[in-house]
Every structure is written in structure tokens, then in C-alpha cells.
Motif scaffolding. Structure first.
Motif, PDB file in Angstrom:
ATOM      1  N   PRO A  20       0.831  -1.203   0.000  1.00  0.00           N
ATOM      2  CA  PRO A  20       0.000   0.000   0.000  1.00  0.00           C
ATOM      3  C   PRO A  20       0.871   1.261   0.000  1.00  0.00           C
ATOM      4  O   PRO A  20       1.926   1.289   0.620  1.00  0.00           O
ATOM      5  CB  PRO A  20      -0.807  -0.109   1.293  1.00  0.00           C
ATOM      6  CG  PRO A  20      -0.828  -1.569   1.592  1.00  0.00           C
ATOM      7  CD  PRO A  20       0.507  -2.101   1.105  1.00  0.00           C
ATOM      8  N   GLU A  21       0.421   2.255  -0.706  1.00  0.00           N
ATOM      9  CA  GLU A  21       1.114   3.540  -0.801  1.00  0.00           C
ATOM     10  C   GLU A  21       2.492   3.419  -1.433  1.00  0.00           C
ATOM     11  O   GLU A  21       3.359   4.263  -1.223  1.00  0.00           O
ATOM     12  CB  GLU A  21       1.208   4.193   0.579  1.00  0.00           C
ATOM     13  CG  GLU A  21      -0.139   4.437   1.230  1.00  0.00           C
ATOM     14  CD  GLU A  21      -0.031   4.928   2.653  1.00  0.00           C
ATOM     15  OE1 GLU A  21       1.075   5.236   3.123  1.00  0.00           O
ATOM     16  OE2 GLU A  21      -1.083   4.991   3.308  1.00  0.00           O
ATOM     17  N   GLY A  22       2.746   2.337  -2.182  1.00  0.00           N
ATOM     18  CA  GLY A  22       4.019   2.171  -2.877  1.00  0.00           C
ATOM     19  C   GLY A  22       5.190   1.787  -1.990  1.00  0.00           C
ATOM     20  O   GLY A  22       6.333   1.810  -2.418  1.00  0.00           O
ATOM     21  N   LYS A  23       4.896   1.417  -0.755  1.00  0.00           N
ATOM     22  CA  LYS A  23       5.969   1.054   0.174  1.00  0.00           C
ATOM     23  C   LYS A  23       6.465  -0.363  -0.115  1.00  0.00           C
ATOM     24  O   LYS A  23       5.720  -1.204  -0.591  1.00  0.00           O
ATOM     25  CB  LYS A  23       5.474   1.164   1.606  1.00  0.00           C
ATOM     26  CG  LYS A  23       5.163   2.589   2.005  1.00  0.00           C
ATOM     27  CD  LYS A  23       4.707   2.664   3.431  1.00  0.00           C
ATOM     28  CE  LYS A  23       4.408   4.112   3.787  1.00  0.00           C
ATOM     29  NZ  LYS A  23       3.968   4.231   5.178  1.00  0.00           N
ATOM     30  N   PRO A  24       7.756  -0.637   0.213  1.00  0.00           N
ATOM     31  CA  PRO A  24       8.301  -1.979  -0.001  1.00  0.00           C
ATOM     32  C   PRO A  24       7.511  -3.036   0.760  1.00  0.00           C
ATOM     33  O   PRO A  24       6.983  -2.781   1.841  1.00  0.00           O
ATOM     34  CB  PRO A  24       9.728  -1.888   0.548  1.00  0.00           C
ATOM     35  CG  PRO A  24      10.048  -0.437   0.567  1.00  0.00           C
ATOM     36  CD  PRO A  24       8.742   0.279   0.775  1.00  0.00           C
ATOM     37  N   CYS A  25       7.448  -4.220   0.188  1.00  0.00           N
ATOM     38  CA  CYS A  25       6.739  -5.359   0.766  1.00  0.00           C
ATOM     39  C   CYS A  25       7.787  -6.449   1.043  1.00  0.00           C
ATOM     40  O   CYS A  25       8.599  -6.754   0.173  1.00  0.00           O
ATOM     41  CB  CYS A  25       5.751  -5.871  -0.265  1.00  0.00           C
ATOM     42  SG  CYS A  25       4.132  -6.175   0.339  1.00  0.00           S
ATOM     43  N   TYR A  26       7.755  -7.006   2.236  1.00  0.00           N
ATOM     44  CA  TYR A  26       8.730  -8.031   2.607  1.00  0.00           C
ATOM     45  C   TYR A  26       8.041  -9.329   2.996  1.00  0.00           C
ATOM     46  O   TYR A  26       6.950  -9.315   3.566  1.00  0.00           O
ATOM     47  CB  TYR A  26       9.580  -7.551   3.792  1.00  0.00           C
ATOM     48  CG  TYR A  26      10.461  -6.379   3.465  1.00  0.00           C
ATOM     49  CD1 TYR A  26      11.697  -6.554   2.864  1.00  0.00           C
ATOM     50  CD2 TYR A  26      10.042  -5.082   3.746  1.00  0.00           C
ATOM     51  CE1 TYR A  26      12.506  -5.473   2.562  1.00  0.00           C
ATOM     52  CE2 TYR A  26      10.843  -3.989   3.444  1.00  0.00           C
ATOM     53  CZ  TYR A  26      12.074  -4.193   2.852  1.00  0.00           C
ATOM     54  OH  TYR A  26      12.859  -3.116   2.542  1.00  0.00           O
ATOM     55  N   LEU A  27       8.722 -10.426   2.718  1.00  0.00           N
ATOM     56  CA  LEU A  27       8.310 -11.736   3.191  1.00  0.00           C
ATOM     57  C   LEU A  27       9.193 -12.040   4.395  1.00  0.00           C
ATOM     58  O   LEU A  27      10.411 -12.147   4.267  1.00  0.00           O
ATOM     59  CB  LEU A  27       8.500 -12.794   2.095  1.00  0.00           C
ATOM     60  CG  LEU A  27       8.214 -14.241   2.473  1.00  0.00           C
ATOM     61  CD1 LEU A  27       6.758 -14.400   2.912  1.00  0.00           C
ATOM     62  CD2 LEU A  27       8.529 -15.160   1.302  1.00  0.00           C
ATOM     63  N   LEU A  28       8.573 -12.133   5.553  1.00  0.00           N
ATOM     64  CA  LEU A  28       9.322 -12.348   6.788  1.00  0.00           C
ATOM     65  C   LEU A  28       9.352 -13.821   7.139  1.00  0.00           C
ATOM     66  O   LEU A  28       8.310 -14.453   7.259  1.00  0.00           O
ATOM     67  CB  LEU A  28       8.679 -11.564   7.944  1.00  0.00           C
ATOM     68  CG  LEU A  28       8.525 -10.064   7.712  1.00  0.00           C
ATOM     69  CD1 LEU A  28       7.789  -9.421   8.886  1.00  0.00           C
ATOM     70  CD2 LEU A  28       9.877  -9.421   7.504  1.00  0.00           C
ATOM     71  N   GLY A  29      10.554 -14.333   7.289  1.00  0.00           N
ATOM     72  CA  GLY A  29      10.714 -15.697   7.749  1.00  0.00           C
ATOM     73  C   GLY A  29      10.104 -16.751   6.840  1.00  0.00           C
ATOM     74  O   GLY A  29       9.854 -17.862   7.284  1.00  0.00           O
ATOM     75  N   GLY A  30       9.849 -16.405   5.590  1.00  0.00           N
ATOM     76  CA  GLY A  30       9.263 -17.369   4.661  1.00  0.00           C
ATOM     77  C   GLY A  30      10.271 -18.410   4.234  1.00  0.00           C
ATOM     78  O   GLY A  30      11.432 -18.106   4.004  1.00  0.00           O
ATOM     79  N   ALA A  31       9.834 -19.633   4.184  1.00  0.00           N
ATOM     80  CA  ALA A  31      10.720 -20.704   3.751  1.00  0.00           C
ATOM     81  C   ALA A  31      10.987 -20.576   2.264  1.00  0.00           C
ATOM     82  O   ALA A  31      10.081 -20.326   1.480  1.00  0.00           O
ATOM     83  CB  ALA A  31      10.084 -22.054   4.050  1.00  0.00           C
ATOM     84  N   GLU A  32      12.245 -20.711   1.888  1.00  0.00           N
ATOM     85  CA  GLU A  32      12.579 -20.682   0.468  1.00  0.00           C
ATOM     86  C   GLU A  32      11.844 -21.831  -0.208  1.00  0.00           C
ATOM     87  O   GLU A  32      11.815 -22.945   0.293  1.00  0.00           O
ATOM     88  CB  GLU A  32      14.089 -20.830   0.266  1.00  0.00           C
ATOM     89  CG  GLU A  32      14.499 -20.555  -1.154  1.00  0.00           C
ATOM     90  CD  GLU A  32      15.992 -20.368  -1.291  1.00  0.00           C
ATOM     91  OE1 GLU A  32      16.530 -20.815  -2.307  1.00  0.00           O
ATOM     92  OE2 GLU A  32      16.601 -19.779  -0.399  1.00  0.00           O
ATOM     93  N   GLY A  33      11.216 -21.539  -1.309  1.00  0.00           N
ATOM     94  CA  GLY A  33      10.447 -22.551  -2.008  1.00  0.00           C
ATOM     95  C   GLY A  33       8.993 -22.581  -1.594  1.00  0.00           C
ATOM     96  O   GLY A  33       8.209 -23.332  -2.143  1.00  0.00           O
ATOM     97  N   GLY A  34       8.609 -21.729  -0.622  1.00  0.00           N
ATOM     98  CA  GLY A  34       7.212 -21.636  -0.222  1.00  0.00           C
ATOM     99  C   GLY A  34       6.391 -20.948  -1.307  1.00  0.00           C
ATOM    100  O   GLY A  34       6.922 -20.417  -2.281  1.00  0.00           O
ATOM    101  N   LEU A  35       5.095 -20.926  -1.121  1.00  0.00           N
ATOM    102  CA  LEU A  35       4.184 -20.381  -2.120  1.00  0.00           C
ATOM    103  C   LEU A  35       4.496 -18.928  -2.468  1.00  0.00           C
ATOM    104  O   LEU A  35       4.641 -18.580  -3.640  1.00  0.00           O
ATOM    105  CB  LEU A  35       2.730 -20.503  -1.650  1.00  0.00           C
ATOM    106  CG  LEU A  35       1.686 -19.890  -2.587  1.00  0.00           C
ATOM    107  CD1 LEU A  35       1.692 -20.597  -3.939  1.00  0.00           C
ATOM    108  CD2 LEU A  35       0.307 -19.932  -1.960  1.00  0.00           C
ATOM    109  N   ILE A  36       4.614 -18.061  -1.469  1.00  0.00           N
ATOM    110  CA  ILE A  36       4.865 -16.644  -1.740  1.00  0.00           C
ATOM    111  C   ILE A  36       6.245 -16.468  -2.373  1.00  0.00           C
ATOM    112  O   ILE A  36       6.423 -15.668  -3.291  1.00  0.00           O
ATOM    113  CB  ILE A  36       4.730 -15.797  -0.453  1.00  0.00           C
ATOM    114  CG1 ILE A  36       3.330 -15.925   0.138  1.00  0.00           C
ATOM    115  CG2 ILE A  36       5.079 -14.337  -0.726  1.00  0.00           C
ATOM    116  CD1 ILE A  36       2.216 -15.441  -0.765  1.00  0.00           C
ATOM    117  N   SER A  37       7.206 -17.221  -1.903  1.00  0.00           N
ATOM    118  CA  SER A  37       8.554 -17.151  -2.467  1.00  0.00           C
ATOM    119  C   SER A  37       8.548 -17.557  -3.950  1.00  0.00           C
ATOM    120  O   SER A  37       9.186 -16.907  -4.786  1.00  0.00           O
ATOM    121  CB  SER A  37       9.496 -18.050  -1.667  1.00  0.00           C
ATOM    122  OG  SER A  37      10.809 -17.949  -2.151  1.00  0.00           O
TER     123      SER A  37
END
Length: 99
Positions: A20-37
Motif C-alpha cells: 500500500p502507498e508504494g511502500k516496499p513489501c517483505y516476506l518475513l521468515g518465509g521458507a525458500e520454495g514456499g508459495l509466496i517465495s
């Protein structure tokens, strides 16, 4: 200890889209190879392919003496968007840091 993104311990991945508002989006603690990754990997792949295609188009348009100012402005706007995407990917991969 806080890292450069303010994350306490663990790794945060900068995602290839803005929040939102063009701010950076981070994936926190996501396992590599997970869905979002995997979604982020796919999005980065598409963004880089599009950047390559845009660069080829820019080369052609700039070589065309009949290119109009509106065409060149449109090209420049798309190039700025693409450069933003490519820079975000570089930051995500640790090649560059955000200011």
C-alpha cells in the motif's frame, strides 16, 4: 540485533511488488520454495523478461528518426517503471541496498 530492514533476527525478502502507498513489501521468515517465495520468483522472472523486451524496443525506437516526442515520453515512462522493478530485484538479491 536489527538488520538493515529493521527485522529482528531472521531474514526478510524484499518482494517484487509494492505494498500500500508504494511502500516496499517483505516476506518475513518465509521458507525458500514456499508459495509466496515461488510467486515472487515468477514475478521477478516476468519483470526481467519484460525489461529485456522493453530494452530491445527502446533500441529500435531510438534508431527510428520518425519517433515522435509522445512515443519517446511513453517509452521513457515504461523504462522508469521497468528500472524500478529491476532495482527492486537487485535489492532483493542483495546486489544493492535501499537508500
Amino acid at each position: 540485533m536489527n538488520d538493515e530492514r529493521g527485522q529482528v533476527g531472521g531474514v526478510a525478502r524484499l518482494l517484487p511488488w509494492a505494498g500500500p502507498e508504494g511502500k516496499p513489501c517483505y516476506l518475513l521468515g518465509g521458507a525458500e520454495g514456499g508459495l509466496i517465495s515461488r510467486m515472487a520468483d515468477d514475478a521477478e522472472r516476468v519483470q526481467l523478461e519484460m525489461a529485456g523486451e522493453l530494452l530491445a524496443h527502446a533500441t529500435d525506437l531510438l534508431a527510428d528518426s520518425r519517433a515522435t516526442p509522445p512515443q519517446l515520453r511513453y517509452l521513457l515512462a515504461r523504462m522508469a517503471e521497468s528500472l524500478t522493478d529491476v532495482r527492486r530485484i537487485a535489492v532483493s538479491r542483495g546486489v544493492q541496498t535501499l537508500p
